[in-house]
Motif scaffolding. Structure first.
Motif, PDB file in Angstrom:
ATOM      1  N   GLY A 135       0.847  -1.173   0.000  1.00 44.81           N
ATOM      2  CA  GLY A 135       0.000   0.000   0.000  1.00 44.81           C
ATOM      3  C   GLY A 135       0.887   1.228   0.000  1.00 44.81           C
ATOM      4  N   SER A 136       0.652   2.156   0.926  1.00 46.63           N
ATOM      5  CA  SER A 136       1.513   3.336   1.021  1.00 46.63           C
ATOM      6  C   SER A 136       2.610   3.154   2.073  1.00 46.63           C
ATOM      7  CB  SER A 136       0.682   4.579   1.355  1.00 46.63           C
ATOM      8  OG  SER A 136       0.066   4.447   2.627  1.00 46.63           O
ATOM      9  N   ALA A 137       2.692   1.963   2.675  1.00 44.96           N
ATOM     10  CA  ALA A 137       3.694   1.677   3.701  1.00 44.96           C
ATOM     11  C   ALA A 137       4.913   0.986   3.093  1.00 44.96           C
ATOM     12  CB  ALA A 137       3.091   0.785   4.787  1.00 44.96           C
ATOM     13  N   LEU A 138       6.007   0.996   3.845  1.00 44.25           N
ATOM     14  CA  LEU A 138       7.190   0.206   3.521  1.00 44.25           C
ATOM     15  C   LEU A 138       7.425  -0.781   4.654  1.00 44.25           C
ATOM     16  CD1 LEU A 138       9.898   2.686   2.138  1.00 44.25           C
ATOM     17  CD2 LEU A 138       8.467   1.085   0.850  1.00 44.25           C
ATOM     18  N   VAL A 139       7.629  -2.064   4.303  1.00 50.00           N
ATOM     19  CA  VAL A 139       7.875  -3.096   5.305  1.00 50.00           C
ATOM     20  C   VAL A 139       9.132  -3.868   4.921  1.00 50.00           C
ATOM     21  CG1 VAL A 139       5.446  -3.314   5.944  1.00 50.00           C
ATOM     22  CG2 VAL A 139       6.371  -4.767   4.125  1.00 50.00           C
ATOM     23  N   GLN A 140       9.768  -4.457   5.919  1.00 49.33           N
ATOM     24  CA  GLN A 140      11.024  -5.181   5.704  1.00 49.33           C
ATOM     25  C   GLN A 140      10.983  -6.510   6.459  1.00 49.33           C
ATOM     26  OE1 GLN A 140      14.881  -3.893   7.647  1.00 49.33           O
ATOM     27  NE2 GLN A 140      15.312  -3.299   5.521  1.00 49.33           N
TER      28      GLN A 140
ATOM     29  N   VAL B 112       7.965  -2.470  10.233  1.00 48.76           N
ATOM     30  CA  VAL B 112       7.424  -1.370   9.425  1.00 48.76           C
ATOM     31  C   VAL B 112       8.455  -0.255   9.354  1.00 48.76           C
ATOM     32  CG1 VAL B 112       5.576   0.334   9.198  1.00 48.76           C
ATOM     33  CG2 VAL B 112       5.055  -1.971  10.041  1.00 48.76           C
ATOM     34  N   LEU B 113       8.963   0.003   8.164  1.00 46.16           N
ATOM     35  CA  LEU B 113       9.929   1.088   7.970  1.00 46.16           C
ATOM     36  C   LEU B 113       9.230   2.436   7.781  1.00 46.16           C
ATOM     37  CD1 LEU B 113      12.527  -0.540   5.536  1.00 46.16           C
ATOM     38  CD2 LEU B 113      12.516  -0.527   8.049  1.00 46.16           C
ATOM     39  N   ARG B 114       8.074   2.407   7.139  1.00 42.32           N
ATOM     40  CA  ARG B 114       7.294   3.643   6.938  1.00 42.32           C
ATOM     41  C   ARG B 114       5.820   3.307   7.108  1.00 42.32           C
ATOM     42  NH1 ARG B 114       7.641   5.861   1.118  1.00 42.32           N
ATOM     43  NH2 ARG B 114       5.878   4.462   0.767  1.00 42.32           N
ATOM     44  N   PRO B 115       5.161   3.869   8.124  1.00 43.27           N
ATOM     45  CA  PRO B 115       3.727   3.617   8.289  1.00 43.27           C
ATOM     46  C   PRO B 115       2.939   4.097   7.077  1.00 43.27           C
ATOM     47  CG  PRO B 115       4.663   4.592  10.272  1.00 43.27           C
ATOM     48  CD  PRO B 115       5.723   4.714   9.192  1.00 43.27           C
ATOM     49  N   GLY B 116       1.763   3.536   6.927  1.00 42.06           N
ATOM     50  CA  GLY B 116       0.928   3.921   5.793  1.00 42.06           C
ATOM     51  C   GLY B 116      -0.437   3.280   5.894  1.00 42.06           C
ATOM     52  N   THR B 117      -1.103   3.223   4.763  1.00 41.93           N
ATOM     53  CA  THR B 117      -2.439   2.626   4.675  1.00 41.93           C
ATOM     54  C   THR B 117      -2.399   1.472   3.688  1.00 41.93           C
ATOM     55  OG1 THR B 117      -3.484   4.765   5.145  1.00 41.93           O
ATOM     56  CG2 THR B 117      -4.864   3.063   4.140  1.00 41.93           C
ATOM     57  N   VAL B 118      -3.042   0.369   4.073  1.00 42.25           N
ATOM     58  CA  VAL B 118      -3.078  -0.831   3.235  1.00 42.25           C
ATOM     59  C   VAL B 118      -4.533  -1.223   3.032  1.00 42.25           C
ATOM     60  CG1 VAL B 118      -2.285  -3.202   2.960  1.00 42.25           C
ATOM     61  CG2 VAL B 118      -0.878  -1.565   4.247  1.00 42.25           C
ATOM     62  N   ALA B 119      -4.890  -1.529   1.794  1.00 44.05           N
ATOM     63  CA  ALA B 119      -6.265  -1.878   1.470  1.00 44.05           C
ATOM     64  C   ALA B 119      -6.322  -3.286   0.883  1.00 44.05           C
ATOM     65  CB  ALA B 119      -6.837  -0.882   0.463  1.00 44.05           C
ATOM     66  N   PRO B 120      -7.466  -3.963   1.011  1.00 46.16           N
ATOM     67  CA  PRO B 120      -7.627  -5.266   0.360  1.00 46.16           C
ATOM     68  C   PRO B 120      -7.340  -5.155  -1.135  1.00 46.16           C
ATOM     69  CG  PRO B 120      -9.463  -4.822   1.832  1.00 46.16           C
ATOM     70  CD  PRO B 120      -8.669  -3.555   1.747  1.00 46.16           C
ATOM     71  N   GLY B 121      -6.583  -6.087  -1.663  1.00 42.57           N
ATOM     72  CA  GLY B 121      -6.241  -6.063  -3.077  1.00 42.57           C
ATOM     73  C   GLY B 121      -5.020  -5.257  -3.413  1.00 42.57           C
ATOM     74  N   ASP B 122      -4.436  -4.548  -2.429  1.00 40.12           N
ATOM     75  CA  ASP B 122      -3.164  -3.869  -2.677  1.00 40.12           C
ATOM     76  C   ASP B 122      -2.093  -4.897  -3.029  1.00 40.12           C
ATOM     77  OD1 ASP B 122      -3.986  -1.287  -2.367  1.00 40.12           O
ATOM     78  OD2 ASP B 122      -3.201  -1.034  -0.333  1.00 40.12           O
ATOM     79  N   ARG B 123      -0.969  -4.386  -3.536  1.00 38.83           N
ATOM     80  CA  ARG B 123       0.104  -5.269  -3.976  1.00 38.83           C
ATOM     81  C   ARG B 123       1.314  -5.147  -3.063  1.00 38.83           C
ATOM     82  NH1 ARG B 123       1.264  -3.753 -10.035  1.00 38.83           N
ATOM     83  NH2 ARG B 123       1.723  -1.789  -8.978  1.00 38.83           N
TER      84      ARG B 123
END
Length: 228
Positions: free
Chosen positions: A109-114, A150-161
């Motif tokens: 989504g708009s977040a970054l994860v590691q 989580v490196l950068r918080p954000g918003t995640v929606a169903p169907g995001d990639r």
């Protein structure tokens, strides 16, 4: 390995079937966007914060690919009917521990994860599946799933990639890490590599450090069987 559509799941703490304990292991599909912060998704809960959740276990990912393998092994158990059976927050197809490495960084989504560490199975899986040795089966097969920080918080929606954007330690796949910690457990060269793997969660690096110092493998029976 680049882009993967996700299934997004969360769950509240609830009584754990067959136990006096409470757990957040049952996850169900989410139908709306969710905020993702340093310790996980809004509305997602963990009962025992000593061993679940936290910044190094903010998001749990379990491959959908493993569900068919488990159904072949165990039959059509209810937790295997849909994603969420293993307590995961996101599920994808086409991405497993053999391809994913510690330190892999993804846009979600708009977040970054590691990727921070593999998942260590615990006794709550035994109750979830109604099998006294399910946690041991997960550990023995290496079908464990993994966690993200989580490196950068954000918003995640169903169907995001889930989109891979960086690899910091591509040689250290989760499959290799699992093999070193659970199978070839006193391979000193592998343990030295794990101990020096800065992008790996500190708790996992400490396993390697302790083995190198003591020349002994820790006993995880209590975690797997629920005897402590």
């Amino acid at each position: 390995m680049t882009v993967f559509p996700i299934t997004l799941l969360t769950g509240p703490v609830a009584p754990l079937a067959g136990s006096e304990a409470r757990s957040g292991i049952v996850k169900t599909r989410v139908a709306r966007p969710l905020a993702l912060g340093p310790e996980g998704f809004e509305g997602d809960e963990q009962a025992d914060r000593r061993v679940h959740g936290g910044i190094e276990k903010a998001v749990h990912h379990y491959p959908q690919d493993h569900y068919a393998e488990w159904r072949a092994d165990l039959g059509a158990l209810p937790p295997l009917a849909a994603p969420g059976g293993f307590g995961e927050n996101i599920a994808t197809a086409g991405l497993t521990e053999a391809e994913v490495a510690v330190g892999d960084t993804f846009r979600l989504g708009s977040a970054l994860v590691q990727v921070s560490q593999g998942r260590q199975p615990c006794w709550k899986l035994n109750h979830r599946f109604g099998l006294p040795d399910m946690a041991r089966r997960v550990q023995a097969t290496g079908r464990t799933g993994w966690y993200y920080r989580v490196l950068r918080p954000g918003t995640v929606a169903p169907g995001d990639r889930l989109e891979l954007i960086d690899r910091l330690a591509p040689d250290w796949t989760l499959r290799r890490l699992w093999h070193a910690l659970y199978v070839d457990r006193m391979n000193l060269g592998e343990l030295e590599g794990i101990a020096a793997l800065d992008v790996l969660a500190e708790g996992w690096r400490k396993y390697a450090v302790r083995r190198l110092d003591s020349r002994r493998v820790e006993d995880w029976s209590a975690r797997l069987d629920g005897t402590a």
